[in-house]
Design a protein around this motif. Sequence first.
Motif, PDB file in Angstrom:
ATOM      1  N   ASP A   1       1.258  -3.308   4.059  1.00 41.36           N
ATOM      2  CA  ASP A   1       1.935  -2.025   3.914  1.00 41.36           C
ATOM      3  C   ASP A   1       3.058  -2.069   2.887  1.00 41.36           C
TER       4      ASP A   1
ATOM      5  N   SER B   1       7.904   6.321   6.303  1.00 41.10           N
ATOM      6  CA  SER B   1       7.821   4.873   6.173  1.00 41.10           C
ATOM      7  C   SER B   1       8.846   4.221   7.072  1.00 41.10           C
TER       8      SER B   1
ATOM      9  N   GLY C   1       2.220   1.628  12.833  1.00 43.14           N
ATOM     10  CA  GLY C   1       1.869   1.354  11.448  1.00 43.14           C
ATOM     11  C   GLY C   1       3.094   1.489  10.574  1.00 43.14           C
ATOM     12  N   GLY C   2       2.991   1.027   9.338  1.00 42.90           N
ATOM     13  CA  GLY C   2       4.161   0.984   8.482  1.00 42.90           C
ATOM     14  C   GLY C   2       4.467   2.258   7.735  1.00 42.90           C
ATOM     15  N   TRP C   3       3.418   3.031   7.379  1.00 43.70           N
ATOM     16  CA  TRP C   3       3.692   4.261   6.642  1.00 43.70           C
ATOM     17  C   TRP C   3       2.592   5.269   6.921  1.00 43.70           C
ATOM     18  N   SER C   4       2.903   6.529   6.695  1.00 44.40           N
ATOM     19  CA  SER C   4       1.952   7.600   6.957  1.00 44.40           C
ATOM     20  C   SER C   4       2.422   8.848   6.228  1.00 44.40           C
TER      21      SER C   4
ATOM     22  N   ALA D   1       0.814  -1.211   0.000  1.00 51.66           N
ATOM     23  CA  ALA D   1       0.000   0.000   0.000  1.00 51.66           C
ATOM     24  C   ALA D   1       0.848   1.261   0.000  1.00 51.66           C
ATOM     25  N   ALA D   2       2.001   1.231   0.681  1.00 51.79           N
ATOM     26  CA  ALA D   2       2.873   2.405   0.690  1.00 51.79           C
ATOM     27  C   ALA D   2       3.380   2.748  -0.696  1.00 51.79           C
TER      28      ALA D   2
ATOM     29  N   ASN E   1      -2.484   6.956   4.850  1.00 50.21           N
ATOM     30  CA  ASN E   1      -2.775   5.681   5.483  1.00 50.21           C
ATOM     31  C   ASN E   1      -3.549   5.967   6.762  1.00 50.21           C
TER      32      ASN E   1
ATOM     33  N   SER F   1      -2.652   4.258  10.272  1.00 50.73           N
ATOM     34  CA  SER F   1      -1.365   4.482  10.944  1.00 50.73           C
ATOM     35  C   SER F   1      -1.385   5.768  11.751  1.00 50.73           C
TER      36      SER F   1
END
Length: 673
Positions: free
Chosen positions: A364, A626, A655-658, A329-330, A492, A495
Amino acid sequence: MRSWLKWCYRMLLGNHPSAKASAHVEGPAIRGSRLFAVIIGINHYQDLQVPSLRGAVTDADAVRDFLEISLDVPSSQIYNLRNRDATRSSIIDAFTRLTTDNRIEPGDPILIFYAGHGGSATSPPGWDGTKSELLIPYDYEAKATPMTHGIPDRTIASLLDSLAAAKGDNITVIFDCCHSGSGTRSDKEDPTYRVRGIDVVSNVPPSLDKKIWAAASQGRAGDLASGFLRSGMRSHVLLAACGSGEKARERNGRGVFTTALLDVLVSRTSSQMTYTQLVDSLPSLPEQSPQCEGFHRNRPLFDDRAPLHANPIYKVRVQDGKYTMDAGAAHGIADEAVFALYTDPLTSLDALLIPVANVVQVADFETTLEAPLPSSTVIKTDVLFAKQTLHGKLATFGVYAPHGQLHDIVNELANRPPRIGRSLYRLALVDESAADLRLGLEGDNVIFDFRNPLSAPYVPSQLPVRLPLVGDRIHRAIQAAAHYSWHLHRDNTNSHLSLQIGVEFTQVEATDEWDRRLRRIARPTGPNLIADGLLDISVDGDPMYGIKLTNPTSKDIYPSVFFFDAGDLSIKSWYQSPTSSGRVDPPLPAGGSLTIGYGSSGASPFHFFLNDGQDIDVGFIKIFLSTRQVDLSDIGQHSPFDVCRCCQESPGMYGGWSTITITVLQRRGPTRA
């Protein structure tokens, strides 16, 4: 004849005798490739205390042969330095001769290759950073009188800066060396390897090469800096053998990195591969993570024509019949997307293995694919390469155009298949009330009413630009608007990472100090100007600004920073994390900070301006965060209007990314604050 030469070249890659230095001869005519090069290889050093190498000269010769045979570069355009010819003054002179060579036109490709020892030393007072990285020339002598020093990154950066100013930014720099020494003639952990790095015990004088870096820095304070081993560089693309703290090694008389690099290049047409694809194509190297840095890392090798939103290629891991793609998704991967799988990262037709691979689950940073195969199909590799062929769930970008020729132009574009890549949108003709972009006519020109909810409170929705009623230009503008809108608004929502990262935007001023990247050191001079996600600044006096990101978490962060200009739909890259086929050094480490626009990030301060007749404008700073390195360099775009605007954490807590979005309101006169 060419086939025989290529066969010879492949033989040379395995075992080529050392060659003497050949002079760079300037001539009036250029036949074949327009690439120019400096190729340096040093096995033996004047100071017998410096361990000898076995493969640096062979590596340099192999690179020379690749240029002459595979790329048809005339020998007169290559300046070769080997062993005793690669003195400190000769290396510096080679840069200078490229800068003054009147055969080299702006934009011609230039390659600089170095194989030999590197090192690091404590930076002298007044230089930025605690350590300076050095190339070790043949005549380096730490205990001699007078002493011959290594060539520090500050000097190399200044030489590259001057070269780019004279000949353009189509410069490729390849360093097969490291900047931490082993102190022995072989690697302690594996004696079959030798390390291309030494321990430098001498201090660097504060005025070393001052004439070079002082001259190069004049008159260019508004440009982005060309750091030595720093991301964000615009003057050149750097391919480095390893990350900081790692060791560049050679084995069996060849550099591990250069051998892998040439193995990829010699079997492919290099002009079809970008720098990022090249590094991603390298095999895993023991304890080395080759680095690719530079703003233009997604342009084709040795070529100044950058691809526009090229369809990315992703690695796919194959294990027990399962396909896991190294993108999620990132990266902009959506549910229901379809990919084709290839055995080669260039995705040529003869490398197509699986035409249809469907997305099953998007995480992610990775995606599970399903690829139904005939029972007769046997997969003999554990790595494939994926290229997207059909979009998944798409956001709709609505366009309104009045009936007539303009309507027909938009309708033709809307009926095309959606563009494949990271801009996950579908163009559609819609009613005026539902449109994201409303087109109209003003005489013979097309006007653009871009309905962006983030800029609506500050400026009119109608863009201050016009285009003639020409189909291709209208199409490019609509696609640019859709690309701009999708990336500006993407986030995201699962996140909370963005809530943890501190962001400061401050005014900075130049001091009388110099950093090792040839810029006056800038220091923050005021408070954080961000208030409730808004920057309200005055352009009067042309002030300079910088950004500081602070990471209080226990997660390493890889940021990318872009500026979205609402007036012309351009997206400018302000900072990008480096890429690598292995480990990437985190720019924003756990508990650390990163300054952009001052300090050691490789970017000069930012400034804003308004065009004549403008009293206010708006833009957006978009920060992508990220916990893994994600290459987002294809987000950037030029304006389609041909204008110049300018404690311990639980896994997964953040979370993995934002993303973080900051609105920038630029005005003449005083601000509201």
